[in-house]
Scaffold this active site. Structure first.
Site, PDB file in Angstrom:
ATOM      1  N   TRP A  20       2.553   1.595  -3.294  1.00  0.00           N
ATOM      2  CA  TRP A  20       1.570   2.103  -4.409  1.00  0.00           C
ATOM      3  C   TRP A  20       1.397   3.623  -4.434  1.00  0.00           C
ATOM      4  O   TRP A  20       1.283   4.227  -5.559  1.00  0.00           O
ATOM      5  CB  TRP A  20       0.267   1.387  -3.966  1.00  0.00           C
ATOM      6  CG  TRP A  20      -0.793   1.752  -5.251  1.00  0.00           C
ATOM      7  CD1 TRP A  20      -1.087   1.316  -6.103  1.00  0.00           C
ATOM      8  CD2 TRP A  20      -1.837   3.042  -4.823  1.00  0.00           C
ATOM      9  NE1 TRP A  20      -2.231   1.977  -6.954  1.00  0.00           N
ATOM     10  CE2 TRP A  20      -2.856   3.023  -6.074  1.00  0.00           C
ATOM     11  CE3 TRP A  20      -2.200   3.868  -3.991  1.00  0.00           C
ATOM     12  CZ2 TRP A  20      -3.678   3.847  -6.277  1.00  0.00           C
ATOM     13  CZ3 TRP A  20      -3.242   4.872  -4.019  1.00  0.00           C
ATOM     14  CH2 TRP A  20      -4.018   4.762  -5.349  1.00  0.00           C
ATOM     15  N   HIS A  21       1.708   4.185  -3.310  1.00  0.00           N
ATOM     16  CA  HIS A  21       1.392   5.675  -3.095  1.00  0.00           C
ATOM     17  C   HIS A  21       2.727   6.216  -3.798  1.00  0.00           C
ATOM     18  O   HIS A  21       2.741   7.652  -4.318  1.00  0.00           O
ATOM     19  CB  HIS A  21       1.115   6.088  -1.825  1.00  0.00           C
ATOM     20  CG  HIS A  21      -0.406   5.913  -1.578  1.00  0.00           C
ATOM     21  ND1 HIS A  21      -0.665   4.722  -0.700  1.00  0.00           N
ATOM     22  CD2 HIS A  21      -1.429   6.528  -1.738  1.00  0.00           C
ATOM     23  CE1 HIS A  21      -1.722   4.749  -0.623  1.00  0.00           C
ATOM     24  NE2 HIS A  21      -2.475   5.911  -0.984  1.00  0.00           N
ATOM     25  N   GLY A  22       3.851   5.776  -3.808  1.00  0.00           N
ATOM     26  CA  GLY A  22       4.977   6.448  -4.543  1.00  0.00           C
ATOM     27  C   GLY A  22       6.280   5.556  -4.055  1.00  0.00           C
ATOM     28  O   GLY A  22       6.269   5.018  -3.129  1.00  0.00           O
ATOM     29  N   SER A  65       0.950  -1.273   0.174  1.00  0.00           N
ATOM     30  CA  SER A  65       0.041   0.134  -0.022  1.00  0.00           C
ATOM     31  C   SER A  65       1.001   1.295   0.183  1.00  0.00           C
ATOM     32  O   SER A  65       0.676   2.070  -0.845  1.00  0.00           O
ATOM     33  CB  SER A  65      -1.077   0.058   1.200  1.00  0.00           C
ATOM     34  OG  SER A  65      -1.488   1.116   1.539  1.00  0.00           O
ATOM     35  N   PHE A 101      -0.918   9.422  -8.324  1.00  0.00           N
ATOM     36  CA  PHE A 101      -0.770   8.083  -8.239  1.00  0.00           C
ATOM     37  C   PHE A 101      -1.442   7.232  -9.400  1.00  0.00           C
ATOM     38  O   PHE A 101      -2.271   7.453 -10.042  1.00  0.00           O
ATOM     39  CB  PHE A 101      -1.697   7.655  -6.939  1.00  0.00           C
ATOM     40  CG  PHE A 101      -0.913   8.534  -5.577  1.00  0.00           C
ATOM     41  CD1 PHE A 101       0.341   8.571  -5.119  1.00  0.00           C
ATOM     42  CD2 PHE A 101      -2.031   9.242  -4.931  1.00  0.00           C
ATOM     43  CE1 PHE A 101       0.628   9.209  -4.113  1.00  0.00           C
ATOM     44  CE2 PHE A 101      -1.480   9.964  -3.751  1.00  0.00           C
ATOM     45  CZ  PHE A 101      -0.108   9.902  -3.443  1.00  0.00           C
TER      46      PHE A 101
END
Lengths: 298, 380
Positions: free
Chosen positions: B225-227, B222, B380
């Site tokens: 996924w955001h960066g 997670s 994102f």
């Protein structure tokens, strides 16, 4: 029947929205005009940006001079905006005999003030000249949205100004004193606004003064002090700007140049930040301006 | 890439990977996740193969939720695309209501809070603890209003067209635990990770140590996924550890049989408030430009309260930001208490009052709306 009822409700909702939009914008505009003194037939009008806004106490002037004073000052306005403001005041105010025009060392500098300053004039879109100015400087969708939904012409600062207009409050709330050490550090790092006189801006001021000369209105180019450290570091450019103001006062019979930079630019306790006065500073400068007006009257 | 190169340098390897100069479409991860969800559902036999390329293309790039979600499942949206949709008064009204509320949250609340947050977080070293606390609290509401505002607009726009998208937020700041928070925040992503990462790893039906691993993996993914930045990784890991601590805390409560106090209102309020504070602290890592900045902010929040408080560009804007947060909270409390419904379908409020409410929102958007900032989740 079922859909007809729905469409009627939809129309009623939309109509109610536009009625409220009209009423709220009208209320805000009225307060704003009170705040700027646009609908008052006053003898003295102040036109300028935040330096003048925080530098001069309108109420004190009215008390001491016994005449009406309008203070049409907006944050971040350049000379073109000030020309528009002057024209707007001249259309609205018929009794004006003295216009105090706020100036400083950066009057002819384009950098540093907002590039989208036409947005400042959204509330006055009903004025045909301002409408034409805004439409030339904004994109179509932006312009149309402001034309159709009138409340979208305001933001929280304008709403606040409007309420101040209704409440009759023009007080300087910038309490506190400038951080001189921080300013010195910024100057050492080259982090300060540069004075750059552009021909275009010089010409715009000339046009504004010419307009006022034709109306036979006395103009005082008022230099509200800014901290000496800022002007000292750019002394040649500062002197050049001052010479331009001197030249304007000689070129136009109705123009006077009142430079209040000295000695207060060295009194750091009078400043909220390097370019704005705090209430103490405002009091000092207003007294000097009142004194000048009284002396020159005699 | 910087992180990989950093590791290589520490390991003494003389290898340096260069950047690929590629322009990625906005919302790339949302496209990817939606397409991946379809592929996995087909693979697991949960959905049928879609032979119509136009329908599949519409599912992957359905415009209302194109760039920021919610991430839809094929079983929901693809099935709806097969049906004919005609104009419905109910859909129009419900969709419009949700769209207006989403727009208000975005352009009136989130964008206004962004002015203060961006200024402080740009150079956090210049500000004292109290300013950083306020900026972090503002950011918590900014990111919520920004993202949930977008989701509401996407769901509302789709609803006007006759499509029902999944709920993406359910009053996350009223969560009474970290696990509850993740059931309420970005629900479509959380459930995606639950279905396609957590469950395939064994979910909770494995040995305790493996369960710990599964939770860690989900939060790590997670964060990633955001960066691809350490701040997001730490943010994800922080939530994983909070999740662990919470489960251990619950075990202790059960063991010592002190669960009775859970029923009191004060205890519930305390839990909601403490979860909110913890989530806010974790946002520091999400918003900070670097780990160094995040550590510096943490230090200043707890130690450095010396400098004067920064009120932002103007007192009016600062006060307005606080008023808007209170406005949001009052409305959300009414949603939490069931007085007004979360997705505006069955509200107990009088229709006339509802009309005044929506007129207020529309005029609020017109008067106080800002149009300069883009959505945080566009990146994102």
């Amino acid at each position: 029947m079922y859909n007809k009822n729905f469409i009627l409700k939809l129309i009623a909702f939309t109509a109610l929205f536009f009625i409220l939009d009209f009423c709220i914008s009208k209320f805000l505009l009225n307060g704003l005009e009170k705040y700027y003194g646009l609908n008052d037939d006053t003898e003295i009008v102040l036109v300028g940006h935040s330096h003048l806004m925080l530098g001069v106490d309108k109420r004190k002037m009215e008390r001491e001079l016994g005449v009406g004073v309008s203070k049409y000052t907006r944050e971040g306005v350049n000379v073109t905006d000030r020309k528009i403001m002057t024209q707007q005041v001249l259309r609205k105010n018929k009794k004006i005999n003295t216009l105090i025009y706020g100036i400083d060392a950066w009057t002819f500098t384009s950098e540093g003030l907002s590039n989208n300053s036409h947005k400042l004039f959204y509330p006055f879109l009903n004025d045909s000249v301002i409408d034409s100015y805004v439409s030339k400087n904004s994109d179509l969708s932006e312009y149309l949205s402001k034309k159709i939904i009138k409340t979208s012409r305001y933001d929280e600062l304008l709403i606040s100004s409007s309420f101040r207009g209704y409440l009759g409050k023009w007080t300087n709330l910038k309490f506190g004193k400038v951080d001189v050490e921080n300013l010195r550090a910024n100057i050492r790092n080259g982090d300060y606004r540069k004075i750059e006189n552009t021909d275009y801006n010089i010409e715009v001021l000339r046009e504004t003064l010419d307009l006022l000369a034709k109306k036979n209105i006395r103009v005082i180019l008022l230099y509200v002090p800014t901290i000496v450290l800022l002007t000292k570091v750019q002394e040649p450019a500062y002197n050049e700007t001052i010479a331009l103001f001197d030249a304007f006062s000689k070129e136009f019979d109705n123009v006077e140049f009142l430079n209040l930079q000295e000695p207060w630019s060295k009194e750091y306790d009078l400043f909220y930040d390097p370019i704005h006065l705090n209430p103490e500073g405002q009091s000092v400068i207003t007294e000097k301006l009142i004194h000048y007006l009284k002396i020159s009257e005699k | 890439m910087d992180n990989i190169n950093g590791f290589m340098a520490i390991a003494g390897a003389n290898i340096k990977f260069s950047y690929l100069e590629l322009i990625l479409p906005v919302g790339i991860s949302f496209f990817t996740f939606q397409a991946l969800s379809y592929s996995l559902d087909v693979f697991y036999g949960n959905t049928k193969i879609e032979n119509n390329i136009v329908r599949f293309g519409t599912f992957v790039s359905f415009f209302p939720q194109l760039v920021a979600g919610p991430i839809e499942r094929s079983s929901n949206l693809l099935e709806q695309l097969k049906n004919k949709h005609s104009f419905s008064k109910e859909n129009f009204i419900e969709g419009s209501k949700l769209f207006i509320w989403g727009l208000f949250k975005k352009v009136v609340i989130a964008d206004r809070l962004a002015i203060y947050v961006d200024k402080v977080y740009e150079h956090p070293e210049l500000y004292s603890g109290p300013t950083l606390i306020v900026a972090t609290l503002f950011f918590a509401f900014q990111i919520y209003c920004d993202f949930s505002g977008y989701s509401d607009m996407a769901i509302g726009a789709a609803r006007i067209l006759g499509f029902k998208l999944m709920q993406n937020f359910n009053l996350p700041y009223f969560a009474s635990s970290i696990s509850d928070f993740w059931k309420r925040w970005h629900i479509s992503l959380s459930s995606w990770f639950g279905d396609y990462v957590y469950k395939p790893l064994g979910g909770s039906r494995v040995k305790y140590i493996k369960w710990l691993r599964n939770i860690l993996v989900v939060f790590l993914v997670s964060g990633f996924w955001h960066g691809a930045n350490w701040t997001f990784i730490i943010w994800g890991l922080l939530h994983a550890f909070l999740y662990f601590f919470e489960s251990w805390g619950d075990l202790l409560l059960q063991k010592f049989r002190i669960l009775k106090i859970k029923r009191t209102v004060i205890y519930k309020f305390f839990k909601i408030a403490s979860v909110f504070m913890i989530v806010c602290y974790a946002w520091v890592y999400f918003r900070a430009s670097s780990v160094r900045d995040a550590f510096s902010i943490t230090r200043k929040i707890f130690i450095d309260w010396s400098d004067k408080f920064y009120i932002g560009s103007s007192m009016v804007t600062f006060l307005l930001s606080i008023v808007l947060i209170i406005f949001l909270l009052v409305f959300q409390i009414s949603q939490y208490k069931g007085i007004s419904s979360l997705y505006f379908s069955r509200s107990k409020i009088n229709p006339w009052l509802q009309m005044i409410w929506y007129l207020t929102l529309l005029l609020g958007i017109s008067l106080l709306g800002m149009s300069s900032n883009s959505f945080i989740y566009f990146q994102f």
